[in-house]
Design an enzyme around this catalytic site. Structure first.
Site, PDB file in Angstrom:
ATOM      1  CB  SER A   9      -0.777   0.167   1.369  1.00 36.48           C
ATOM      2  OG  SER A   9      -1.830  -1.060   1.360  1.00 36.48           O
TER       3      SER A   9
ATOM      4  CB  THR B 183       0.717   4.736   3.165  1.00 35.14           C
ATOM      5  OG1 THR B 183       1.495   3.531   3.708  1.00 35.14           O
ATOM      6  CG2 THR B 183      -0.782   4.234   2.926  1.00 35.14           C
TER       7      THR B 183
ATOM      8  CB  ALA C 118       6.455   1.426  12.104  1.00 35.94           C
ATOM      9  CE  LYS C 119       4.239   1.123   3.829  1.00 41.09           C
ATOM     10  NZ  LYS C 119       3.070   1.279   3.096  1.00 41.09           N
ATOM     11  NE  ARG C 120       5.198   5.161  14.425  1.00 39.66           N
ATOM     12  CZ  ARG C 120       4.708   4.064  14.178  1.00 39.66           C
ATOM     13  NH1 ARG C 120       4.221   3.768  13.136  1.00 39.66           N
ATOM     14  NH2 ARG C 120       4.391   3.464  15.450  1.00 39.66           N
TER      15      ARG C 120
END
Ligand code: GLU
Length: 292
Positions: free
Chosen positions: A24, A26, A261-263
């Site tokens: 995804s 994002t 995590a993406k962050r």
């Protein structure tokens, strides 16, 4: 409007295993995504099968074309390749709608008009007890109030009548190649949301339909999505779709032991690349932590 999925529209059985990686877009991809994508590609490579890439961008408020472009570039840089064109879910909302229409005709959907807060209040459990799964949330509003919210254009979620759906198809199982046979337990999600007014399909519905449409024979993904497979199995039974094999892999962890995590930019593939690492270095980092 795209045609609904039927046995005759499914692709013929392919020569080898067909897998997919379905990000995804994002944000930036990190080492955990590299692991998952390489894992899927490796499963297909073993028997001369096919590895597909799919863009899961149904949440058009959070998914951005610039993230998609960056994600594809990172995956190519890693050495992965896939057949074009890539399926982009945001281009197929009409297709997912045909399945919602079928479920609606079966009497399995209802509109839930509760706000997030109303839903939380209705489901809040006494301290320590697990939260209740949402069930029959349409019963929490009077007919008149439901009609008022419908007329005033209030947002709603389309929920599956879980008990009725399970009753219709009976007990189901699915198999994970590492973790064995599972009894499907979709009831743990209660009346799961399959679409919202602002996002016309859920992850569960889109992924189940696309895996069937694209002839995926082995779904590989992180073990954090293992429970989702219970719902996907139920949707396959309701919509007469084939059931692929599953292989849920372990998750890469950061130095603190938490999943990536993406962050957290420290393990973003682009940053590793900018810091001078080669694709081979990144593959070695992933292999070094192999959680399976
Ligand atoms: N799009 C999902 C994600 O990025 C993956 C879904 C799947 O592999 O089933 O987490």
């Amino acid at each position: 409007m795209e045609a609904p999925l039927s046995a005759s529209s499914l692709p013929p059985s392919p020569a080898g295993t067909v897998t997919r990686f379905a990000p995804s877009p994002t944000g930036d991809l990190h080492l955990g995504h590299a692991y998952s994508a390489l894992f899927a590609a490796e499963q297909a490579r073993r028997d001369g099968g096919t590895f597909l890439l799919r863009i899961e961008d149904i949440d058009i408020t959070r998914c951005k074309p610039e993230h998609e472009a960056a994600n594809l570039e990172d995956l190519r840089w890693l050495g992965l390749s896939w057949p074009e064109p890539v399926r982009r879910q945001s281009e197929h909302f009409g297709f997912y709608q045909t399945a919602l229409d079928r479920l609606e005709e079966m009497g399995l959907l209802y509109r839930c008009f509760l706000s997030r807060r109303e839903l939380n209040d209705a489901l809040s459990a006494p301290h320590g007890a697990p939260p209740k799964a949402p069930v029959d949330t349409d019963m929490l509003l009077s007919d008149a109030e439901r009609q008022r919210r419908l007329d005033s254009g209030k947002p709603f979620a389309l929920r599956l009548r879980m008990a009725r759906a399970i009753e219709r198809v009976g007990p189901l199982t699915w198999a994970d190649r590492h973790r064995g046979e599972h009894q499907a337990r979709p009831e743990i999600f209660g009346d799961v949301v399959l679409a919202r007014r602002d996002i016309p399909t859920s992850y569960h519905l889109a992924v189940t339909l696309d895996d069937a449409l694209q002839g995926i024979t082995l779904v590989t993904r992180g073990e954090d999505l293992l429970d989702a497979t219970h719902i996907h199995r139920l949707l396959q039974a309701l919509l007469a779709l084939p059931t692929p094999d599953y292989l849920h892999h372990g998750l890469l962890r950061g130095e603190d032991g938490r999943r990536l995590a993406k962050r957290e930019q420290s393990t973003a593939i682009r940053d590793l690349r900018a810091a001078g690492h080669s694709p081979g270095d990144v593959r070695a980092m992933v292999r070094a932590q192999n959680p399976d």
